[in-house]
Design an enzyme around this catalytic site. Structure first.
Site, PDB file in Angstrom:
ATOM      1  N   GLU A 119       0.684  -1.149  -0.055  1.00 29.22           N
ATOM      2  CA  GLU A 119       0.056  -0.147   0.003  1.00 29.22           C
ATOM      3  C   GLU A 119       0.844   1.309   0.035  1.00 29.22           C
ATOM      4  O   GLU A 119       1.697   1.345   0.786  1.00 29.22           O
ATOM      5  CB  GLU A 119      -1.043  -0.011   1.086  1.00 29.22           C
ATOM      6  CG  GLU A 119      -1.938   1.329   1.310  1.00 29.22           C
ATOM      7  CD  GLU A 119      -2.753   1.285   2.371  1.00 29.22           C
ATOM      8  OE1 GLU A 119      -2.723   0.559   3.399  1.00 29.22           O
ATOM      9  OE2 GLU A 119      -3.656   2.225   2.258  1.00 29.22           O
ATOM     10  N   MET A 261       0.508  -2.835   8.832  1.00 25.02           N
ATOM     11  CA  MET A 261      -0.144  -3.013   7.292  1.00 25.02           C
ATOM     12  C   MET A 261      -0.953  -4.376   7.332  1.00 25.02           C
ATOM     13  O   MET A 261      -0.605  -5.364   7.817  1.00 25.02           O
ATOM     14  CB  MET A 261       1.020  -3.047   6.257  1.00 25.02           C
ATOM     15  CG  MET A 261       0.300  -3.227   5.008  1.00 25.02           C
ATOM     16  SD  MET A 261      -0.642  -1.744   4.431  1.00 25.02           S
ATOM     17  CE  MET A 261      -2.006  -2.365   3.552  1.00 25.02           C
ATOM     18  N   GLU A 296      -5.424  -3.027  12.752  1.00 30.17           N
ATOM     19  CA  GLU A 296      -5.034  -3.895  11.525  1.00 30.17           C
ATOM     20  C   GLU A 296      -5.935  -4.923  11.414  1.00 30.17           C
ATOM     21  O   GLU A 296      -6.626  -5.218  10.411  1.00 30.17           O
ATOM     22  CB  GLU A 296      -3.623  -4.215  11.530  1.00 30.17           C
ATOM     23  CG  GLU A 296      -2.305  -3.138  11.646  1.00 30.17           C
ATOM     24  CD  GLU A 296      -2.548  -1.979  10.771  1.00 30.17           C
ATOM     25  OE1 GLU A 296      -3.076  -2.258   9.681  1.00 30.17           O
ATOM     26  OE2 GLU A 296      -2.149  -0.885  11.076  1.00 30.17           O
ATOM     27  N   GLU A 318      -9.337   4.187   6.434  1.00 29.80           N
ATOM     28  CA  GLU A 318      -8.735   4.660   7.604  1.00 29.80           C
ATOM     29  C   GLU A 318      -9.461   5.261   8.609  1.00 29.80           C
ATOM     30  O   GLU A 318      -9.146   5.143   9.738  1.00 29.80           O
ATOM     31  CB  GLU A 318      -7.551   5.330   7.212  1.00 29.80           C
ATOM     32  CG  GLU A 318      -6.508   4.698   6.201  1.00 29.80           C
ATOM     33  CD  GLU A 318      -6.071   3.265   6.828  1.00 29.80           C
ATOM     34  OE1 GLU A 318      -6.142   3.220   8.037  1.00 29.80           O
ATOM     35  OE2 GLU A 318      -5.488   2.539   6.117  1.00 29.80           O
TER      36      GLU A 318
END
Ligand code: ARG
Ligand code: ZN
Length: 871
Positions: A119, A261, A296, A318
């Site tokens: 990403e 991530m 996450e 997000e």
């Protein structure tokens, strides 16, 4: 050039299935990709255009037949194939060079490991692909490598096969059955060890949870493993979301640009958000680990199962996931403390972003480099927007809206419109005005005026809303702001009568139930609330829980403000009231505010019922960023001198109760990781920092350092010794440094305390570190420890009038940009507030930035520099 939101076009080719095989080697990895391609029936006849960077193409074939050289072109950025008739299978072989990858994007080495970060646009550095989030194949991933060097081979999804190969190699195959965009691809290979735990989900699936780390670190993974289970259980309970694979793997890496991530089934973490025990991690580290692990994990639904149509929608995953992880932490620990911490970051950092050169909406409408949009606005303000929706709809309707969002968009690449449509349908509300929170940048400002007519007992509140101009958005429309408020009478009892909100005084109309402690929904630039016949002038309080992420200007005497802090029960409000008294004392030299603050803190320190963690928050005066946001132009030295003067005065006046509290909590602080023990340590450390101001020998700090059992106690004591220049500081530092020399995460800690010593001469210490063996520019954590902490955590030295602080950071940027542009861009972004500085310092900042032109080569830094310097 810019990418524009308005230019979105669906992909002309879809990838139904991706089958990848890796022959892993740090110096030359081969990637063999077989992609099943379907043309979009609505866009027939389009060429196939795939992204690919720094790839050496070894072979290319369509439906098993090699492609002639005149059938395709590769210009180093895109591979283009014309004349493909219909559905087909593309097969490519490429070679990549992980050992030369210093950007930590794509496939790269961290120590002895090989791992990936894709990403936003890193997958194109691994193989040719449509590197955009609305292309979502199912995946089969085969990893082959030398068994001795790479005994563990992990990828997305479920493990399906393993076998030994000849010449000491082995192979592991993984299948990810969920449609998944390539930014969620991951692999990790190397000598990894793990802690493991099996759980059965509410839907009856057996899931193996694993946390992997280099063998010496695995003893410090237990806490993170527990945090995964807590996250899984919480998402089941609070959002009805289950886990959807047979394994959930997490890997800790020392070299990682971001925090972590959420790759499907294989989260990769910066080691600082995994590794912890009481001897090496502080209480704050434990809480941050739990929160990032949750973040996450929770992405598995908000981000992975429902992904993004394009990168403009970044906050859709997000902001929503930050909201979800903060609710997780609030449900598990103190809701008030979690909120206070979030408000601190929002006010200190996001408000500054919103008022600085890099301001942008929660959904930007154009970008040059998407990596520059992983910002506090996308994350934290994005989470605030979700919280606003939650406040407007209430928990039950919000949950119904979330259920609908997940049901309608599962397996899809969604937009913010899809999210709002689900909530509009579930609530029956029109969310058109609410959507301005996504498109308008800038922090809304409310100015509230009160008027009391003693003769009639009429009380009116006039609320005016203003959203300041931001780059590219000179004019703004009024936003929908749910404003909490309460009125109290002279005896401190709540006034429950609803205000009149008649059309005559509110031509724009009015929403919301305006009773005590409730919410008025502001929709216009101006609203008037009126009460008639009150027996005396009431005391008004606003924005309990910091429900709306706005600035409020309400002219109130320090005495009334102090009284409101005693009357109001909402802890976030009470903390905020004390912060505002401190701001007035510091910025306006308001002696009455300082007196009121001293009295309130004195009461609080003596109150046995007050949560020690809350008292500790109240002792933490507003930080530089928060104060600077309220000052124009910003004079750092004057501001910091005034802040120091207030700290000196308060800590001297309160030294007896501070010491009493410090001593009284010794036993509670010795108890482990439960909430009360953490709270006790937080308050003891806050007291210690204040007491050390008047203790030149720093005897208390030295004693705590020598006797400390935990890093929370030891670290806070060492920080005091260093920051106050105690006689024992050098010896304590040497001792600490030697004890942890082998541990990069603890080394980052002492470096952080050294570079934040609040004196202008700290820049010399930074210069010394930069010339020492401790400076490791290839490691993002170390760069942040030395330069990030200096820039963000040492406003005194960073803003030195002679420019030495600015230059210290600027001088490293060109070299960092050449190796890791994202790390360099973060530091460059630390100059966002330069225009608000007072003229002499602004000129120095401008010269420093202008001097960087032509030196910074990456799109990341060039984009930021252009935005910083635009007039
Ligand atoms: N999605 C990750 C997270 O917030 C962060 C990825 C950041 N990527 C970047 N290019 N900055 O959980
Ligand atoms: Zn995230």
């Amino acid at each position: 050039g810019h990418v524009h939101l308005a230019d979105y076009v669906p992909p002309a080719w879809r990838i139904r299935h991706a089958d990848l095989a890796f022959d892993l080697d740090p110096d030359a990895t081969e990637v063999h990709a077989r992609l099943s391609l379907d043309p979009d029936p609505d866009q027939p006849g389009q060429p196939l255009v795939l992204d690919g960077e720094e790839l050496t193409l070894l072979s290319i074939a369509v439906d098993g037949r090699p492609l002639a050289a005149d059938r395709y072109t590769y210009d180093g950025a895109t591979l283009r194939i014309d004349g493909l008739a219909g559905a087909c299978e593309l097969e490519t072989r490429v070679r990549i060079h992980p050992a030369g990858n210093t950007r930590l994007e794509g496939l790269y080495p961290s120590g002895r490991l090989l791992l990936t970060q894709c990403e936003a646009e890193g997958f194109r550095r691994i193989t040719f692909f449509t590197d955009r989030p609305d292309v979502m194949p199912r995946w089969r991933i085969t990893l082959r490598a030398a068994r001795e060097r790479f005994p563990v081979l992990l990828a997305n999804g479920n493990p399906v096969a393993r076998r030994e190969l000849d010449d000491g190699r082995h192979e592991s195959t993984w299948e990810n059955p969920h449609p998944t965009p390539c930014y969620l691809f991951a692999l990790a290979a190397g000598d990894l060890d793990r802690v493991t735990h099996s759980v059965r989900t509410a839907e009856g699936r057996e899931v193996e949870l694993n946390v992997w780390a280099e063998p010496g670190d695995v003893a410090r993974c237990e806490y993170a493993l527990g945090a995964i289970e807590r996250s899984l259980r919480w998402d089941e309970r609070r959002f009805g979301r289950g886990y959807d694979l047979d394994v959930f793997n997490v890997v800790a890496a020392q070299d990682f640009t971001m925090g972590a991530m959420e790759n499907k089934g294989l989260n990769i973490f910066n080691a600082r958000y995994i590794l912890a025990d009481e001897a090496t991690a502080t209480d704050a580290d434990f809480l941050a680990i739990e929160s990032v692990v949750a973040h996450e994990y929770l992405h598995n639904w908000s981000g992975n199962r429902v992904t993004l149509r394009d990168w403009f929608q970044l906050s859709l995953k997000e902001g929503l996931t930050v909201f979800r992880d903060s609710e997780f932490s609030a449900d598990l620990h103190s809701r008030a403390i979690k909120r206070i911490e979030a408000v601190r970051v929002l006010r200190g950092r996001q408000f500054a972003e919103d008022s600085g050169a890099l301001a942008h909406p929660v959904r930007p409408d154009r970008y040059r480099e998407i990596s520059n949009f992983y910002t506090l606005t996308i994350y934290e303000k994005g989470a605030e927007v979700i919280r606003l929706l939650h406040t407007l709809l209430g928990e039950d309707v919000f949950r119904a809206g979330m259920d609908r969002y997940f049901a309608d968009n599962d397996g899809r690449a969604a937009t913010i419109e899809d999210f709002l449509a689900a909530h509009a349908a579930a609530s029956g509300r029109d969310l058109a005005q609410f959507a301005l929170w996504y498109s308008q940048a800038g922090t809304p400002e409310l100015s509230i005026a009160e008027d009391f007519d003693a003769a009639t007992g009429d009380y009116t509140l006039t609320v005016e809303q203003h959203v300041p101009p931001t780059p590219g958005q000179p004019l703004k429309q009024p936003m929908l702001v749910p404003l909490r408020f309460a009125l109290y009478d002279v005896a401190g009892a709540a006034i429950t009568a609803a205000p009149e909100t008649d059309a005559a005084i509110n031509p724009a109309g009015f929403h919301g139930v305006a009773t005590n402690g409730a919410i008025v929904e502001l929709v216009a630039a101006r609203h008037v609330l009126r009460w008639r016949g009150l027996p005396g002038k009431p005391l008004a309080t606003f924005n309990q829980g910091f429900a709306a992420p706005v600035k409020i200007a309400f002219a109130q005497s320090p005495a009334d403000l102090a009284r409101s802090v005693r009357v109001e029960r909402d802890e976030v409000y009470r903390w905020d009231g004390l912060q505002r008294l401190a701001m007035r004392a510091i910025l306006q030299h308001d002696a009455l505010a300082a007196d009121a603050l001293e009295a309130a803190l004195d009461d609080l320190l003596a109150d046995p019922a007050a949560d020690p963690a809350f008292v500790a928050e109240c002792l933490a005066l507003p930080d530089f960023d928060t104060l600077a946001d309220a000052m124009a132009p910003v004079e750092p030295d004057a501001l910091l001198d005034a802040r120091d003067a207030l700290l000196d005065r308060l800590s001297r006046a309160l030294s007896a109760p501070l010491l009493a509290r410090y001593d009284a909590m010794a036993d509670a602080a010795a108890q482990g990781l439960e909430g009360p023990a953490m709270a006790a340590r937080a308050l003891r450390n806050a007291c210690l920092a204040w007491l050390t101001r008047h203790d030149p020998a720093a005897r208390l700090a030295q004693r705590q350092f020598d006797a400390a059992r935990t890093m929370t106690e030891r670290g806070a004591a060492l920080r005091c010794l260093l920051h106050f220049g105690a006689p024992g500081a050098a010896a304590a530092l040497a001792d600490f440094r030697a004890q942890f020399a082998h541990d990069p995460l603890v080394t980052d800690k002492w470096i952080g305390w050294v570079v934040t010593r609040p004196q202008a001469s700290a820049s010399d210490d930074v210069a010394a570190l930069l010339a020492s063996e401790w400076w490791k520019p290839a490691n993002p954590n170390r760069v942040r420890a030395v330069l990030g902490n200096f820039q963000r955590g040492n406003p005194r030295a960073f803003h030195r009038a002679d420019g030495a602080g600015f230059r210290l950071v600027a001088a490293r940027l060109a070299a960092l940009d050449a190796t890791n542009p994202q790390v360099a861009a973060r530091l460059l972004g630390g100059f966002e507030g330069w225009r608000r500085l007072h003229p002499p310092l602004r000129a120095v900042a401008r010269d420093t930035l202008a001097g960087l032109e032509g030196q910074l080569r990456s799109p990341d830094c060039r984009d930021l520099l252009a935005r910083l310097l635009v007039d």
